[in-house]
Every structure is written in structure tokens, then in C-alpha cells.
Scaffold this active site. Structure first.
Site, PDB file in Angstrom:
ATOM      1  N   GLY A 134     -33.757   3.735   8.828  1.00 43.25           N
ATOM      2  CA  GLY A 134     -34.932   4.421   8.274  1.00 43.25           C
ATOM      3  C   GLY A 134     -34.715   5.916   8.329  1.00 43.25           C
ATOM      4  O   GLY A 134     -34.940   6.551   9.355  1.00 43.25           O
TER       5      GLY A 134
ATOM      6  N   ALA B 250     -45.325   1.943   9.015  1.00 42.89           N
ATOM      7  CA  ALA B 250     -45.956   0.852   9.770  1.00 42.89           C
ATOM      8  C   ALA B 250     -46.342  -0.292   8.832  1.00 42.89           C
ATOM      9  O   ALA B 250     -46.495  -0.100   7.629  1.00 42.89           O
ATOM     10  CB  ALA B 250     -47.184   1.379  10.499  1.00 42.89           C
TER      11      ALA B 250
ATOM     12  N   ASN C 188     -45.720   4.826  13.951  1.00 40.53           N
ATOM     13  CA  ASN C 188     -47.095   4.767  14.456  1.00 40.53           C
ATOM     14  C   ASN C 188     -47.683   3.392  14.144  1.00 40.53           C
ATOM     15  O   ASN C 188     -48.471   3.239  13.224  1.00 40.53           O
ATOM     16  CB  ASN C 188     -47.965   5.839  13.787  1.00 40.53           C
ATOM     17  CG  ASN C 188     -47.800   7.187  14.454  1.00 40.53           C
ATOM     18  OD1 ASN C 188     -47.477   7.267  15.631  1.00 40.53           O
ATOM     19  ND2 ASN C 188     -48.008   8.249  13.705  1.00 40.53           N
TER      20      ASN C 188
ATOM     21  N   SER D 218     -43.747  11.724  19.189  1.00 39.49           N
ATOM     22  CA  SER D 218     -44.610  12.814  18.730  1.00 39.49           C
ATOM     23  C   SER D 218     -43.870  14.134  18.704  1.00 39.49           C
ATOM     24  O   SER D 218     -43.004  14.393  19.529  1.00 39.49           O
ATOM     25  CB  SER D 218     -45.840  12.956  19.626  1.00 39.49           C
ATOM     26  OG  SER D 218     -46.617  14.037  19.161  1.00 39.49           O
TER      27      SER D 218
ATOM     28  N   GLY E  20     -43.575  15.718  15.329  1.00 39.23           N
ATOM     29  CA  GLY E  20     -43.268  15.994  13.930  1.00 39.23           C
ATOM     30  C   GLY E  20     -41.766  16.141  13.723  1.00 39.23           C
ATOM     31  O   GLY E  20     -40.970  15.788  14.592  1.00 39.23           O
TER      32      GLY E  20
ATOM     33  N   LYS F  74     -49.680   6.392  22.134  1.00 38.65           N
ATOM     34  CA  LYS F  74     -49.418   7.319  21.030  1.00 38.65           C
ATOM     35  C   LYS F  74     -50.635   7.403  20.108  1.00 38.65           C
ATOM     36  O   LYS F  74     -50.984   8.475  19.601  1.00 38.65           O
ATOM     37  CB  LYS F  74     -48.179   6.854  20.234  1.00 38.65           C
ATOM     38  CG  LYS F  74     -47.912   7.646  18.933  1.00 38.65           C
ATOM     39  CD  LYS F  74     -47.605   9.115  19.199  1.00 38.65           C
ATOM     40  CE  LYS F  74     -46.959   9.841  18.045  1.00 38.65           C
ATOM     41  NZ  LYS F  74     -47.739  10.022  16.845  1.00 38.65           N
TER      42      LYS F  74
ATOM     43  N   HIS G  42     -53.132   9.550  21.803  1.00 36.38           N
ATOM     44  CA  HIS G  42     -52.607  10.919  21.695  1.00 36.38           C
ATOM     45  C   HIS G  42     -53.034  11.504  20.349  1.00 36.38           C
ATOM     46  O   HIS G  42     -53.509  12.634  20.258  1.00 36.38           O
ATOM     47  CB  HIS G  42     -51.077  10.892  21.826  1.00 36.38           C
ATOM     48  CG  HIS G  42     -50.369  12.100  21.284  1.00 36.38           C
ATOM     49  ND1 HIS G  42     -50.268  12.348  19.926  1.00 36.38           N
ATOM     50  CD2 HIS G  42     -49.723  13.130  21.894  1.00 36.38           C
ATOM     51  CE1 HIS G  42     -49.611  13.486  19.741  1.00 36.38           C
ATOM     52  NE2 HIS G  42     -49.270  13.972  20.907  1.00 36.38           N
ATOM     53  N   ASN G  43     -52.899  10.722  19.275  1.00 33.17           N
ATOM     54  CA  ASN G  43     -53.273  11.206  17.945  1.00 33.17           C
ATOM     55  C   ASN G  43     -54.779  11.404  17.829  1.00 33.17           C
ATOM     56  O   ASN G  43     -55.238  12.323  17.147  1.00 33.17           O
ATOM     57  CB  ASN G  43     -52.779  10.239  16.864  1.00 33.17           C
ATOM     58  CG  ASN G  43     -51.277  10.321  16.671  1.00 33.17           C
ATOM     59  OD1 ASN G  43     -50.548  10.771  17.545  1.00 33.17           O
ATOM     60  ND2 ASN G  43     -50.798   9.883  15.533  1.00 33.17           N
TER      61      ASN G  43
ATOM     62  N   GLU H 138     -55.514  14.573  19.401  1.00 28.61           N
ATOM     63  CA  GLU H 138     -55.025  15.592  18.456  1.00 28.61           C
ATOM     64  C   GLU H 138     -56.093  15.866  17.379  1.00 28.61           C
ATOM     65  O   GLU H 138     -56.347  17.022  17.032  1.00 28.61           O
ATOM     66  CB  GLU H 138     -53.737  15.066  17.832  1.00 28.61           C
ATOM     67  CG  GLU H 138     -53.030  15.941  16.852  1.00 28.61           C
ATOM     68  CD  GLU H 138     -51.841  15.185  16.239  1.00 28.61           C
ATOM     69  OE1 GLU H 138     -51.812  15.055  15.002  1.00 28.61           O
ATOM     70  OE2 GLU H 138     -50.962  14.714  16.982  1.00 28.61           O
TER      71      GLU H 138
ATOM     72  N   ARG I 158     -86.205  -2.615  23.670  1.00 30.79           N
ATOM     73  CA  ARG I 158     -85.454  -3.857  23.448  1.00 30.79           C
ATOM     74  C   ARG I 158     -86.202  -5.050  24.052  1.00 30.79           C
ATOM     75  O   ARG I 158     -86.230  -6.142  23.495  1.00 30.79           O
ATOM     76  CB  ARG I 158     -84.042  -3.767  24.055  1.00 30.79           C
ATOM     77  CG  ARG I 158     -83.139  -2.755  23.362  1.00 30.79           C
ATOM     78  CD  ARG I 158     -81.730  -2.736  23.972  1.00 30.79           C
ATOM     79  NE  ARG I 158     -80.965  -3.900  23.560  1.00 30.79           N
ATOM     80  CZ  ARG I 158     -80.361  -4.742  24.399  1.00 30.79           C
ATOM     81  NH1 ARG I 158     -80.441  -4.549  25.699  1.00 30.79           N
ATOM     82  NH2 ARG I 158     -79.689  -5.764  23.946  1.00 30.79           N
TER      83      ARG I 158
END
Length: 485
Positions: free
Chosen positions: A11, A80, A106, A132, A134, A187, A190-191, A194, A455
Site C-alpha cells: 500500500g 479501511a 484507521n 499518527s 500524517g 488511535k 486520539h483522533n 484531535e 420519568r
């Protein structure tokens, strides 16, 4: 015939190429493969130009797999979903028992767990590894979050320790995260963090520009200055850079010509969905996601602006005279306090998932590997690591003594900024929801008693009492009816 290489990578889009070159540069000969063969040649050519690096290209999957020393380790960096399954199918045909595939994309963590099971049946090992930083990080040192087979991690630990970002006082930004899909899950969060960080910075910019009337030149100076203190981070640094860049296709600054419409790949959305599934409050991250959705309604917003302008509403409701220096300092403090809340939410989400899945994740260790290489890298993460070193069972970052003191010191400035924004008609959903999170979390008693009473009134859901044990139900309707008569 060349001697077998140490590792393979399949890839070769930008991330794949850069990671392959990084691995080769650290002294590990690497085989590369891509379905579109021109990418293979391009990568090999780059390797020559960037210092004759030991990168060996292959146009067919069989010779690619055969070229790697046993037990073979192959990293995939493909989109993905279906492309991952396709690549696994293509490669595993030629792999043998004990070989290992690592997904560096991801990916949704449950997909990783499903694939790991399928691979185990073939006698193959599997890792889901968050990457991570980039393209820059991939080439020069990313933050790596490998989860899954510990045996597989051990195969390539020596490579990962060298390839990851290196932070002088705390070492390489990689650690074995845990079992199953934990690497992908970490991850993903983490995003999500971000997303929160980026939204809070955008709001700080909006308040300074729209209310404080700061020019791009002033904003460049402010953010450059902030990047020398407690807010020192990759995102603050690049924000400062953005303010300094002139438009190459016209007058003025480029940032003002960028369309106010945000794209997204899905990890932020997954984070918010997971938070809801686990009953973990993550309002700052959710607000950042909602803001991206609203930004997408550009045409509707243009029309709405016309409606409200004709109704006498300008862009900014009240032209308030502000003390620029004080506003800048207030916004800095509001940004920092809001950020603490955003990270607290992300860490709580990781902890809850870890408990649910039995992953035994180490939150302090995660903060450590995020200190370099990744997008949220910041000096602030060192404080988070120390908070978990002091107390690994910390219920919430907000109650760590150091963070609690920092929030108390900054809360007046934080409230001033949110009030100023509200009175000016500037939306600060990230800062406001962070503040609401803090204000709810620190209160001994919240108005949830009213919601629970409602309720029980309409659905007989029962309630507990503060003064005695047990579960109670009241015929609210009947009593209320009698009282009305």
C-alpha cells in the site's frame, strides 16, 4: 537473488511510501508492493534519491511475500474496510504459519478483532496499529499504537522503537497497547481528541478575530507566543504558520480564502458513537463533530445570514470595546482549561472501553507515546502522564491536584470569554461545552432529581432517595389531581 528483507509494506499511497522510506532509513531492508505498480517504481525511485535506501520493489504479491525473511512481517497501509480484506486475501495466500500482518490504517477496532480471529485459524498473527503524524510523521517518526498479538509485536519491536518519533526525556513514541483491537481504538480516540483540540483553536481564533478585531499578522504573533508556553503543541504551531501565509492566487492571506466547510474521515464520529454506547460524557468532542456537520451546511448558512441580517441581526450582535491584551490572555487561559476537559473525556472513554474489554490499558503510557510524532503532540501530555503516574486510578483528569489548581486559576478568564462570545453572537460550542462539563462534574448536586421525578411521573421508572435505601414509586398524577381539586 537479493538476500531476504527484514519486513514488507503493501500500500504505497503517501503514508505507505513515507513509512517504508523511514523504515529503510533506520537500517532495515524493506520489500514494497502496491496493486498499481507505478507506485512501486515511484517508491523505489524516491529511495534512490533520498540516500540510496534499501527499498526493494515487487510488482506481484507472490514474489513480494517470498522476498521477506521468516517469520514474515507485512505492514498494510490501505483504505479501511473492503480494501483491507482484499489485501489480506491477496497476501495470505503466500504466507506461512507464524507470519504476521499489521494493519496500519484507521480501521474500526471490531474489524481488526474479526480479522485477527480469521488469521489465527490460518496460523497467522495479526496487529492493528494506529499510525499518527500524517505524512511528515510517517517519514520522520510517527506515534505508533500497535494492538493485538503480543508475539507479533515482539517480532518487530526493534523496528518500531527506531522508526517511531523519539522524545528526549521519555523515549520512542510506541508501546504495546494491548490485546484485540485496542491499538485501533486508542488511535480512534486520539483522533476524537484531535477534533476537540482543532475546534477549540478555531473558536479561540474566531473570538480574537471577530470580537477582538485582530489582524492575521497579530494572530500570527499571538499563536507564535502561545507556542512558547503551556500551549506548546503541534496544532498551535501550525496555526501560527497558517496565519503567516499569503495568498499565492490573489491579495491578502490564504486562510481568509479557504472555504469554511470541514471534511472528515469518520474517526471523530466513531469516537462520539462509542462514548454514547459506553455512557461516557464527551461533550467537547461531540461539539466539535456537530460544528463540522454545521460547517457543511454552507448554502443554508448563507441564506440564514440573509434572513437574520434583514431582521436586524449583523454578524456580531454587540460591538463591544475590548481590551485587546486582556482578551488575548483570557482566550489563552480559556483554551487551556477547555483542552483539559477534552482530554479528560477522551481518557475516560479509553478507560471505560478497557474495563469493558479487559484490555488493561495504561493511560499514562498512552499520554507518553502521544508526546511526539502525532497530531495532538503537546507539552501538555507530559502533565497528563505525570497525573496518571501520581494516581493510576485517577477518576478524572479534572480532579488531579495539579490540573484542578490550573482550572481554578483559569476559570474566571474562561467564563469571561464564553460570556463575551455569547453576548457577541459568536458560537463557542467547544469552550462552552467544556465549561458545562466542568460545572456539572464539580457540583455535588445537579438537577437530575427533576428528570428522574418526571420519568417516574409519566413512566413509573421509580427513583432512589437521598435519605433512605431502596427504590420508590409515587402516584404523582393522582396526588397532583387531588391537589388541583
Amino acid at each position: 537473488m537479493a538476500p531476504p528483507t527484514r519486513i514488507g509494506l503493501a500500500g504505497l499511497a503517501v503514508m505507505g511510501q513515507n513509512l517504508a522510506l523511514n523504515i529503510a532509513e533506520k537500517g532495515f531492508p524493506i520489500s514494497v508492493y502496491n496493486r498499481t505498480t507505478s507506485k512501486v517504481d515511484e517508491t523505489v525511485e524516491r529511495a534512490k534519491q533520498e540516500g540510496d535506501l534499501p527499498v526493494f520493489g515487487f510488482h506481484d504479491p507472490e514474489s513480494f511475500v517470498q522476498s521477506i525473511q521468516k517469520p514474515r512481517v507485512i505492514i498494510m497501509l490501505v483504505k479501511a474496510g473492503a480494501p483491507v480484506d482484499q489485501t489480506i486475501k491477496t497476501l495470505s495466500k503466500y504466507m506461512e504459519k507464524g507470519d504476521c500482518i499489521i494493519d496500519g490504517g484507521n480501521e474500526w477496532y471490531e474489524n481488526t478483532e474479526r480479522r485477527a480471529k480469521a488469521m489465527a485459524e490460518l496460523g497467522l498473527l495479526y496487529l492493528g496499529m494506529g499510525v499518527s503524524g500524517g505524512e511528515e510523521g510517517a517519514r520522520n517518526g510517527p506515534s505508533l499504537m500497535p494492538g493485538g498479538s503480543f508475539e507479533a509485536y515482539k517480532y518487530i519491536e526493534d523496528i518500531l522503537l527506531k522508526v517511531a518519533a523519539q522524545v528526549p526525556d521519555s523515549g520512542p513514541c510506541v508501546t504495546y497497547i494491548g490485546k484485540g483491537g485496542s491499538g485501533n481504538f486508542v488511535k480512534m480516540v486520539h483522533n476524537g481528541i484531535e477534533y476537540g483540540d482543532m475546534q477549540l483553536i478555531a473558536e479561540a481564533y474566531d473570538v480574537l478575530k471577530s470580537v477582538g478585531k485582530l489582524s492575521n499578522k497579530e494572530l500570527h504573533c499571538v499563536f507564535s507566543e502561545w507556542n512558547k508556553g503551556e500551549l506548546l503543541s503541534f496544532l498551535i504551531e501550525i496555526t501560527a504558520d497558517i496565519f503567516g501565509i499569503k495568498d499565492d492566487k490573489g491579495d491578502g492571506y490564504l486562510v481568509d480564502k479557504v472555504l469554511d466547510k470541514t471534511g472528515m474521515k469518520g474517526t471523530g464520529k466513531w469516537t462520539v458513537q462509542q462514548a454514547a454506547d459506553l455512557s461516557v460524557a464527551a461533550p467537547t468532542i461531540a461539539a466539535s463533530l456537530d460544528s463540522r456537520f454545521l460547517s457543511g451546511l454552507k448554502e443554508e448558512r448563507v441564506e440564514a445570514a440573509k434572513v437574520f441580517k434583514s431582521g436586524g441581526l449583523g454578524d456580531v450582535l454587540t460591538e463591544q470595546t475590548v481590551d485587546k491584551a486582556r482578551l488575548i490572555d483570557d482566550v489563552r487561559q480559556a483554551l487551556y482549561a477547555s483542552k483539559i476537559c477534552s482530554y479528560a473525556q477522551g481518557m475516560n472513554l479509553i478507560r471505560e472501553k478497557s474495563i469493558e474489554k479487559g484490555w488493561d490499558l495504561k493511560l499514562g503510557e498512552l499520554a507518553r507515546i502521544w508526546k511526539g510524532g502525532c497530531i495532538i503532540r503537546a507539552i501538555f501530555l507530559d502533565r497528563i502522564k505525570k497525573a496518571y503516574d501520581r494516581n493510576p486510578d485517577l477518576a478524572n483528569l479534572l480532579v488531579d491536584p495539579e490540573f484542578a489548581k490550573e482550572i481554578i486559576d483559569r476559570q474566571s478568564a474562561w467564563r469571561r470569554v464564553v460570556c463575551l462570545a455569547i453576548n457577541s453572537g459568536i458560537s463557542t460550542p467547544g469552550m462552552s461545552s467544556s465549561l458545562a462539563y466542568f460545572d456539572t462534574y464539580r457540583r455535588e448536586r445537579v438537577p437530575a432529581n427533576m428528570v428522574q421525578a418526571q420519568r417516574d411521573y409519566f413512566g413509573a421508572h421509580t427513583y432512589e432517595r437521598i435519605d433512605m435505601e431502596g427504590s420508590f414509586h409515587t402516584e404523582w398524577f393522582k396526588i397532583a389531581k387531588q391537589l388541583k381539586n
